[in-house]
Design a protein around this motif. Structure first.
Motif, PDB file in Angstrom:
ATOM      1  N   LEU B 154       0.579  -1.121  -0.004  1.00  0.00           N
ATOM      2  CA  LEU B 154      -0.122   0.085  -0.155  1.00  0.00           C
ATOM      3  C   LEU B 154       0.860   1.305   0.129  1.00  0.00           C
ATOM      4  O   LEU B 154       0.609   2.212  -0.651  1.00  0.00           O
ATOM      5  CB  LEU B 154      -0.871   0.006   1.128  1.00  0.00           C
ATOM      6  CG  LEU B 154      -2.093   0.813   1.185  1.00  0.00           C
ATOM      7  CD1 LEU B 154      -2.815   0.830  -0.163  1.00  0.00           C
ATOM      8  CD2 LEU B 154      -3.059   0.560   2.152  1.00  0.00           C
ATOM      9  N   ARG B 155       2.004   1.286   0.831  1.00  0.00           N
ATOM     10  CA  ARG B 155       2.828   2.357   0.929  1.00  0.00           C
ATOM     11  C   ARG B 155       3.569   2.778  -0.621  1.00  0.00           C
ATOM     12  O   ARG B 155       3.524   3.896  -0.818  1.00  0.00           O
ATOM     13  CB  ARG B 155       4.085   1.900   1.650  1.00  0.00           C
ATOM     14  CG  ARG B 155       4.337   2.637   2.977  1.00  0.00           C
ATOM     15  CD  ARG B 155       5.076   1.858   3.815  1.00  0.00           C
ATOM     16  NE  ARG B 155       4.621   1.902   5.266  1.00  0.00           N
ATOM     17  CZ  ARG B 155       4.802   2.987   6.075  1.00  0.00           C
ATOM     18  NH1 ARG B 155       5.276   3.982   5.586  1.00  0.00           N
ATOM     19  NH2 ARG B 155       4.262   2.993   7.228  1.00  0.00           N
ATOM     20  N   ASN B 157       2.043   2.108  -3.544  1.00  0.00           N
ATOM     21  CA  ASN B 157       1.050   2.793  -4.217  1.00  0.00           C
ATOM     22  C   ASN B 157       0.772   3.934  -3.954  1.00  0.00           C
ATOM     23  O   ASN B 157       0.476   4.707  -4.796  1.00  0.00           O
ATOM     24  CB  ASN B 157      -0.550   1.906  -3.934  1.00  0.00           C
ATOM     25  CG  ASN B 157      -0.463   0.439  -4.515  1.00  0.00           C
ATOM     26  OD1 ASN B 157      -1.085  -0.348  -3.898  1.00  0.00           O
ATOM     27  ND2 ASN B 157       0.348  -0.010  -5.513  1.00  0.00           N
ATOM     28  N   GLU B 158       0.773   4.262  -2.638  1.00  0.00           N
ATOM     29  CA  GLU B 158       0.227   5.655  -2.177  1.00  0.00           C
ATOM     30  C   GLU B 158       1.529   6.741  -2.753  1.00  0.00           C
ATOM     31  O   GLU B 158       1.153   7.958  -3.098  1.00  0.00           O
ATOM     32  CB  GLU B 158       0.282   5.644  -0.708  1.00  0.00           C
ATOM     33  CG  GLU B 158       0.083   7.181  -0.144  1.00  0.00           C
ATOM     34  CD  GLU B 158      -0.050   6.898   1.284  1.00  0.00           C
ATOM     35  OE1 GLU B 158      -0.623   6.119   2.039  1.00  0.00           O
ATOM     36  OE2 GLU B 158       0.223   8.035   1.994  1.00  0.00           O
ATOM     37  N   ALA B 159       2.826   6.092  -2.658  1.00  0.00           N
ATOM     38  CA  ALA B 159       3.955   6.912  -3.044  1.00  0.00           C
ATOM     39  C   ALA B 159       3.659   7.203  -4.351  1.00  0.00           C
ATOM     40  O   ALA B 159       3.701   8.478  -4.973  1.00  0.00           O
ATOM     41  CB  ALA B 159       5.314   6.173  -2.780  1.00  0.00           C
ATOM     42  N   SER B 160       3.411   6.306  -5.175  1.00  0.00           N
ATOM     43  CA  SER B 160       3.151   6.457  -6.723  1.00  0.00           C
ATOM     44  C   SER B 160       1.992   7.434  -6.804  1.00  0.00           C
ATOM     45  O   SER B 160       2.288   8.425  -7.788  1.00  0.00           O
ATOM     46  CB  SER B 160       3.182   5.072  -7.103  1.00  0.00           C
ATOM     47  OG  SER B 160       2.741   5.081  -8.625  1.00  0.00           O
TER      48      SER B 160
END
Lengths: 101, 483
Positions: B154-155, B157-160
């Motif tokens: 998830l991390r 994905n969120e960064a992206s």
């Protein structure tokens, strides 16, 4: 009657502002993305107007490149949103907050 | 109507072509011969990068405009290309084991890294806002994907997503700035813009000023200077560690390459105006970066803020301008590439699958358990803090002495005060390493021969060029002329 070129520039400015404000106030990642596309299209309009005003083709060539890049960005952006949705089942940017300072 | 095809000089873009072709081939190999070559794609791309490095090396001393003045090869772009290739090669060495361990060993990883490198090289050699825009986008789009490469996390994905939305948003501003400059001057070529402004210096078109300010926003985002920095800590923390290492060195250097070339080649007549803006940006970038870094507990996040602070020091070099300023920027970017990649390599080695050991507390007791790694980490931290005789000290010394020579004494003093503040949080890492008891068992290291090569190479670079910097400085001074 011919429409003066300034009107196009004003329209482009208005579209750009709508896009920018939309990015800032919307909470849905897809809508934010649509607003960004609106900003890019406002830029395209400005480029075409300037191209007409300057009687040079450079601006119109630039528009083609912007459209290509916007298409590439759309592909990557939607893929990223889908990847996120698979893991979290939300695209509300307020919920995407595991990392904060 | 006769159509004249303008002459083009493929030799000038041979490094770009070789890397692009290699990137495409790696993708094809991955599709058709995955079983045989699955584990060797990293080696192939590494060899291509090294070979391209030699091609770039032969371009030293050339001053060529090609493709109807769209692209330029000069020592400045050659120096930056060597930095990009160095960063790419080291990151490939660091990635090999990491992506296998995380279960994302796909061929497109190397393809994307290589395409990002192509984008950076286009940026450094761009002599027209069109080429520069294409380079920036090519690099950014590859990085958006790389940031989310561990797609089950998830991390990541969120960064992206954060990187993508903010990056695309800022692209809009940058493009509007380019449109303004085009509207005011009728051209997108950097040299022609400069000529136009000089010829019409009597009445300065406000559109040029607005355009230049929008360009500052766009480039400022790419180099992560305050107040356009909010993306960088989140993206650095969430991305896979080798990608973070990559983002903080190559693309950042590329951002500076473009920033300096556009403002010194296209807008030199506006220097009194933009140098004040950059002065303020540099001061708040250094100060905010260093002060916020103090309170971080995650080491990747701390290095993100430290990287913001370093962007502030490097901005000083752009403000100074001239031969000294450019040479000091070149040297600083090389120095930063060595020491930052080294620090990230250690973080990668200490991480285990799925868990990255990314808290500073996780390093406690490292000095007793893995003394060699601890010494290496300390060398990089000392170098980032700017302690002699390491390369980071020479880099800072060079920038601040250039600032003082050109009369920016206040700026140099603020920079040095900031440099002292930064010692606190870099040394905290070494304190944790040597003076605290381990809070838990260290997991087995994820060492591979490749990453050991990368660490040894970065240590040698950090120490050797710190003690004997004269060759690099001479090369940087030769490269400090924008053709």
């Amino acid at each position: 009657m011919e429409v003066p070129l300034t009107w196009y520039l004003v329209l482009s400015g208005i579209l750009f502002s709508i896009g920018a404000v939309g990015v800032l106030i919307n909470r849905n990642a897809l809508v934010i993305f649509m607003c960004i596309e609106l900003m890019l299209n406002a830029v395209n309009l400005a480029f075409v107007t300037f191209s007409r005003q300057q009687n040079s083709m450079d601006g119109q060539i630039f528009v083609f490149f912007i459209m290509t890049v916007a298409a590439a960005e759309a592909v990557v952006g939607l893929a990223i949103i889908i990847a996120l949705f698979r893991n979290k089942a939300t695209i509300n940017v307020d919920d995407i907050n595991i990392m904060k300072w | 109507m006769e159509i004249v095809i303008p002459p083009f000089d493929l030799k000038s873009i041979s490094p770009i072509m070789s890397i692009s072709i290699a990137a495409i081939f790696i993708l094809l190999i991955d599709v058709f011969f995955r079983r045989t070559f699955k584990d060797r794609l990293g080696y192939i791309s590494f060899l291509v990068v090294i070979a391209t490095g030699f091609v770039v090396y032969t371009q030293i001393g050339q001053n060529v405009y090609s493709f109807s003045n769209m692209f330029v090869v000069d020592n400045y772009s050659v120096f930056f290309n060597l930095i990009f290739l160095l960063s790419t090669a080291l990151v490939i060495l660091m990635s090999d084991n990491y992506i296998k361990q995380e279960g994302v060993n796909y061929g497109e990883y190397y393809t994307l890294i290589l395409f990002a490198t192509v984008g950076m090289m286009l940026m450094a050699g761009g002599a027209d806002l069109l080429t520069i825009f294409l380079g920036i986008e090519m690099m950014s789009i590859s990085l958006y994907v790389l940031a989310g490469f561990t797609r089950d996390k998830l991390r990541s994905n969120e960064a992206s997503l954060k990187y993508f939305l903010l990056g695309a948003f800022v692209t809009g501003f940058m493009l509007y700035g380019i449109a303004m400059l085009y509207g005011a001057t009728g051209t997108t070529n950097l040299k022609e813009i400069a000529t136009f402004i000089t010829e019409n210096s009597g009445q300065l078109n406000p559109m040029i000023v607005v355009g230049a300010s929008l360009l500052i926003i766009g480039f400022g985002f790419k180099i992560a200077c305050v107040p356009f920095h909010k993306w960088s800590p989140d993206v650095y923390e969430g991305s896979p560690t080798p990608v973070t290492a990559f983002m903080s060195t190559g693309p950042k250097a590329a951002g500076f390459a473009v920033f300096l070339r556009v403002f010194l080649v296209a807008l030199p007549d506006l220097e009194p105006k933009w140098s004040i803006i950059l002065w303020v940006l540099a001061v708040i970038t250094m100060t905010v970066g260093n002060l916020v870094a103090i309170s971080q507990t995650n080491i990747k996040r701390m290095l993100a803020y430290s990287s913001i602070a370093h962007a502030g020091y490097a901005l000083v070099a752009i403000i100074v301008g001239g031969e000294f300023g450019i040479a000091s920027l070149l040297f600083y970017m090389l120095a930063y590439t060595f020491m930052n990649l080294g620090a990230f390599a250690i973080i990668i080695v200490l991480g285990k699958k799925g868990e990255e050991n990314a808290n500073i507390e996780d390093f406690s007791g490292l000095g007793y358990k893995h003394p060699l790694l601890a010494i290496a980490m300390c060398i990089f931290m000392f170098s980032l803090a700017g302690i002699p005789p390491l390369i980071g000290f020479i880099g800072k010394f060079y920038i601040f002495s250039a600032a003082i020579k050109s009369g920016f004494i206040v700026l140099a003093v603020i920079g040095m005060i900031n440099s002292v503040i930064s010692v606190y949080y870099y040394l905290r890492v070494t304190v944790v390493i040597y003076m605290k008891k381990p809070i838990r068992e260290f997991s087995p290291l994820s060492l591979s021969p490749l990453i050991i090569v990368a660490i040894i190479f970065t240590i040698c670079g950090t120490v050797y060029f710190g003690i004997f910097p004269s060759k690099i400085i001479a090369f940087a001074q030769q490269s400090a002329v924008l053709y």
